[in-house]
Scaffold this active site. Structure first.
Site, PDB file in Angstrom:
ATOM      1  N   HIS A   1       9.373  46.380  57.587  1.00 46.12           N
ATOM      2  CA  HIS A   1       8.749  47.745  57.151  1.00 46.12           C
ATOM      3  C   HIS A   1       7.430  47.472  57.594  1.00 46.12           C
ATOM      4  O   HIS A   1       6.946  46.510  57.966  1.00 46.12           O
ATOM      5  CB  HIS A   1       8.808  47.866  55.506  1.00 46.12           C
TER       6      HIS A   1
ATOM      7  N   HIS B   1       4.208  47.469  56.028  1.00 47.66           N
ATOM      8  CA  HIS B   1       3.218  47.087  55.046  1.00 47.66           C
ATOM      9  C   HIS B   1       2.547  46.235  55.829  1.00 47.66           C
ATOM     10  O   HIS B   1       3.001  45.212  56.621  1.00 47.66           O
ATOM     11  CB  HIS B   1       3.558  46.536  53.741  1.00 47.66           C
TER      12      HIS B   1
ATOM     13  N   ASP C   1       1.085  43.407  55.148  1.00 49.66           N
ATOM     14  CA  ASP C   1       1.461  41.847  55.172  1.00 49.66           C
ATOM     15  C   ASP C   1       2.737  41.401  55.825  1.00 49.66           C
ATOM     16  O   ASP C   1       3.573  40.433  55.455  1.00 49.66           O
ATOM     17  CB  ASP C   1       1.323  41.406  53.627  1.00 49.66           C
ATOM     18  N   HIS C   2       3.264  42.390  56.614  1.00 51.53           N
ATOM     19  CA  HIS C   2       4.480  42.120  57.218  1.00 51.53           C
ATOM     20  C   HIS C   2       4.421  42.357  59.092  1.00 51.53           C
ATOM     21  O   HIS C   2       5.170  42.042  59.853  1.00 51.53           O
ATOM     22  CB  HIS C   2       5.554  42.773  56.929  1.00 51.53           C
TER      23      HIS C   2
ATOM     24  N   HIS D   1      11.569  50.261  48.896  1.00 54.02           N
ATOM     25  CA  HIS D   1      10.125  49.553  48.857  1.00 54.02           C
ATOM     26  C   HIS D   1       9.379  50.564  49.725  1.00 54.02           C
ATOM     27  O   HIS D   1       8.418  51.028  49.124  1.00 54.02           O
ATOM     28  CB  HIS D   1      10.456  48.253  49.262  1.00 54.02           C
TER      29      HIS D   1
ATOM     30  N   ASP E   1      10.869  43.160  51.631  1.00 52.78           N
ATOM     31  CA  ASP E   1      10.567  43.342  50.103  1.00 52.78           C
ATOM     32  C   ASP E   1      11.468  44.031  49.539  1.00 52.78           C
ATOM     33  O   ASP E   1      10.991  44.696  48.558  1.00 52.78           O
ATOM     34  CB  ASP E   1       9.086  44.014  50.441  1.00 52.78           C
TER      35      ASP E   1
ATOM     36  N   HIS F   1       8.520  37.112  50.531  1.00 48.23           N
ATOM     37  CA  HIS F   1       7.491  36.621  49.553  1.00 48.23           C
ATOM     38  C   HIS F   1       7.975  35.422  48.855  1.00 48.23           C
ATOM     39  O   HIS F   1       9.342  35.482  48.295  1.00 48.23           O
ATOM     40  CB  HIS F   1       6.973  37.464  48.689  1.00 48.23           C
TER      41      HIS F   1
HETATM   42 FE    FE Z   1       5.055  42.461  51.241  1.00 53.74          FE
HETATM   43 ZN    ZN Z   2       5.777  45.462  51.351  1.00 53.42          ZN
END
Ligand code: FE
Ligand code: ZN
Length: 259
Positions: free
Chosen positions: A54, A56, A58-59, A114, A133, A171
């Protein structure tokens, strides 16, 4: 096929999937470039693909630097994430097949909830799934762009994969998820046993990824919405009187979001 877990940031995981025959690799969710490039280097492989679950930050924040270094590298994400995933070259949807080298073959599973364009990568022949996530160990991601019905349906479909399938998520939230699970279902022995096993691993600095779909069916309260104690907790904590699974799910998610 070999999977290398690459810790990134404070609690993220990227994954390096290696075709040992061709020395080509796919990277799942490079949230930063440096640790992933180091893992690629250490394994002596060429990065042929980046698979994002996805959009975001942090990916995806490692995408550009990795794609720049490997000019043949395709960057895959859901078609609805066009414009939101840096360096994206491939726009996929549910059921699309991806291959890297001779040993890595994945099917895209569309799992909105998400985010609107969240996907998982299911490697049936390797018995592995990368869920970003959406499905966490004993938990699930927050609902940023999707409805509770969508997220509940996504989690349900992931836990309908073969029970021996190994799950790799975005995560390391396993311990806190299990503490919440124990509050929801205090009489569930499998949750207590999993807490003990996970605490042992974490004390030794070992990640908890590669857990099984069977583990999730036994301990993930977000997919155990038919269980009497789960329903009772959703009623007590969030006032859910319906027995509709997606409403029980919504009650649990709202409770956890308040913690
Ligand atoms: Fe994340
Ligand atoms: Zn995420």
């Amino acid at each position: 096929m070999r999977i290398v877990t690459v810790p990134c940031r404070s609690d993220n995981y990227a994954y390096l999937l290696i075709c040992e025959e061709t020395k080509k690799a796919a990277v799942v969710d490079p949230s930063e470039a440096a640790p992933v490039l180091a893992a690629i280097d250490a394994a002596g492989v060429t990065c042929a693909a980046i698979w994002n679950t996805h959009h975001h930050y942090d990916h995806i924040e490692g995408n550009e630097a990795i794609a720049k270094k490997f000019s043949e590298c395709e960057v895959v994400g859901h078609k609805s994430d066009r414009g939101r995933i840096p360096s994206q070259t491939s726009y996929v949807g549910d059921g699309d097949e991806l291959t890297v080298g001779t040993q890595i073959r994945a099917r895209v599973l569309f799992n909105p909830g998400h985010t609107a364009g969240a996907i998982s990568y299911f490697l049936e022949s390797s018995s592995a799934v990368f869920t970003g996530d959406t499905l966490f160990a004993a938990g699930c991601g927050r609902l940023f762009e999707g409805t509770t019905e969508q997220m509940h349906a996504s989690l349900t479909s992931l836990t309908e994969l073969p029970p021996a399938t190994r799950v790799y998520c975005g995560h390391e939230y396993t311990e806190s998820n299990l503490r919440f699970a124990a509050a929801v279902e205090p009489d569930n022995v499998a949750i207590a046993e999993r807490i003990a096993a996970v605490e042992g691993k974490r004390a030794e600095g070992i990640d908890t990824m590669g857990f099984s779909v069977a583990d999730e069916l036994a301990t993930n309260v977000f997919v155990r919405t038919d269980m009497a104690q789960v329903r009772e907790s959703a009623r007590r904590e969030s006032g859910i009187t319906s027995t509709e699974p997606s409403e029980i799910f919504a009650g649990l998610r709202a409770w956890k979001d308040r913690l």
